[in-house]
Design a protein around this motif. Sequence first.
Motif, PDB file in Angstrom:
ATOM      1  N   MET A   1      -2.312  -0.364  -2.554  1.00 42.48           N
ATOM      2  CA  MET A   1      -1.726  -0.439  -1.209  1.00 42.48           C
ATOM      3  C   MET A   1      -1.947   0.892  -0.499  1.00 42.48           C
ATOM      4  SD  MET A   1       2.104  -1.630  -0.153  1.00 42.48           S
ATOM      5  CE  MET A   1       2.794  -0.040   0.124  1.00 42.48           C
ATOM      6  N   LYS A  91      -3.834  -7.431   0.310  1.00 40.45           N
ATOM      7  CA  LYS A  91      -2.687  -8.316   0.484  1.00 40.45           C
ATOM      8  C   LYS A  91      -1.371  -7.520   0.483  1.00 40.45           C
ATOM      9  CE  LYS A  91      -4.899 -12.360  -1.616  1.00 40.45           C
ATOM     10  NZ  LYS A  91      -4.870 -13.333  -2.734  1.00 40.45           N
ATOM     11  N   GLY A  92      -1.311  -6.485  -0.345  1.00 37.66           N
ATOM     12  CA  GLY A  92      -0.101  -5.659  -0.373  1.00 37.66           C
ATOM     13  C   GLY A  92       0.135  -4.961   0.961  1.00 37.66           C
ATOM     14  N   MET A  95       1.564  -7.692   3.283  1.00 41.20           N
ATOM     15  CA  MET A  95       2.944  -8.109   3.005  1.00 41.20           C
ATOM     16  C   MET A  95       3.944  -6.993   3.325  1.00 41.20           C
ATOM     17  SD  MET A  95       2.803 -11.231   2.009  1.00 41.20           S
ATOM     18  CE  MET A  95       4.288 -11.604   1.104  1.00 41.20           C
ATOM     19  N   SER A 236       2.649 -10.983  -2.477  1.00 45.39           N
ATOM     20  CA  SER A 236       1.303 -10.403  -2.398  1.00 45.39           C
ATOM     21  C   SER A 236       0.365 -11.086  -3.383  1.00 45.39           C
ATOM     22  CB  SER A 236       1.347  -8.905  -2.708  1.00 45.39           C
ATOM     23  OG  SER A 236       2.192  -8.229  -1.810  1.00 45.39           O
TER      24      SER A 236
END
Length: 244
Positions: A1, A91-92, A95, A236
């Motif tokens: 992230m 994705k992290g 989210m 995530s």
Amino acid sequence: MNVHRTLVTAGRVLAQLRADHRTIGLMLVVPCVLIGLLAWIFNGTPVFDGLGAPLLGVFPFVVMFIVTSVATLRERTSGTLERLLTTPMGKGDFMFGYALAFGVMAILQALIATAFAVYVCGLDVAGPLWLLVVVAVLDALLGTAVGLLASGFARTEFQAVQFMPAFVLPQFLLCGLLVARDGLPDVLRWLSDVLPLSYAVDAMKSVTSSATPGAAVAGDAAVIGLWVLVALVLGSLTLRRRTA
């Protein structure tokens, strides 16, 4: 992230929200309307003081759940999420960026709803008001995180809304608002001990009933925070680029 990409995502979501006046109204006004209605119904009785604070945590949880689950699903069905994930954004980042943006809205929502409940509706709070706001923000963040997680399992906005009874109503029934958790059958009490909304309601009750609720609220807040983190990580991992 990546922190920068997370902040960029949060800024993009907040810019979209700023242009969506109806969603802002839903998040900021609806909890006040519901709390005001409750105060009106139980005007002149001690019932509002007993239910008002716990519901001050439940209403933001429900509103944030609906808004975030539908908004995230819309990103996926419109193809925006797929385009974003072709960039270095992970994705992290997506989210936690969403959680950060709605966290800002949660702070506004908690401040407005708490001020309305205390100064307009006359909610009696024994503990410090700032702690009531902190717990309300945590509850809203919990709704945000669970809504983001639920959106990964829905294919349409209608399905996302239908997840509310599945994710929210069991918690509402078992969180101690209707029946004290100690009075529940053993199996239901054990289930209640696992669900995060139980700790949200316990924390709100502690703030309203005790002048020094710090230790009790800290334990409940830790459990809520852990649930927020777990829901975001699971969200995530289960987030899909597109709706099949």
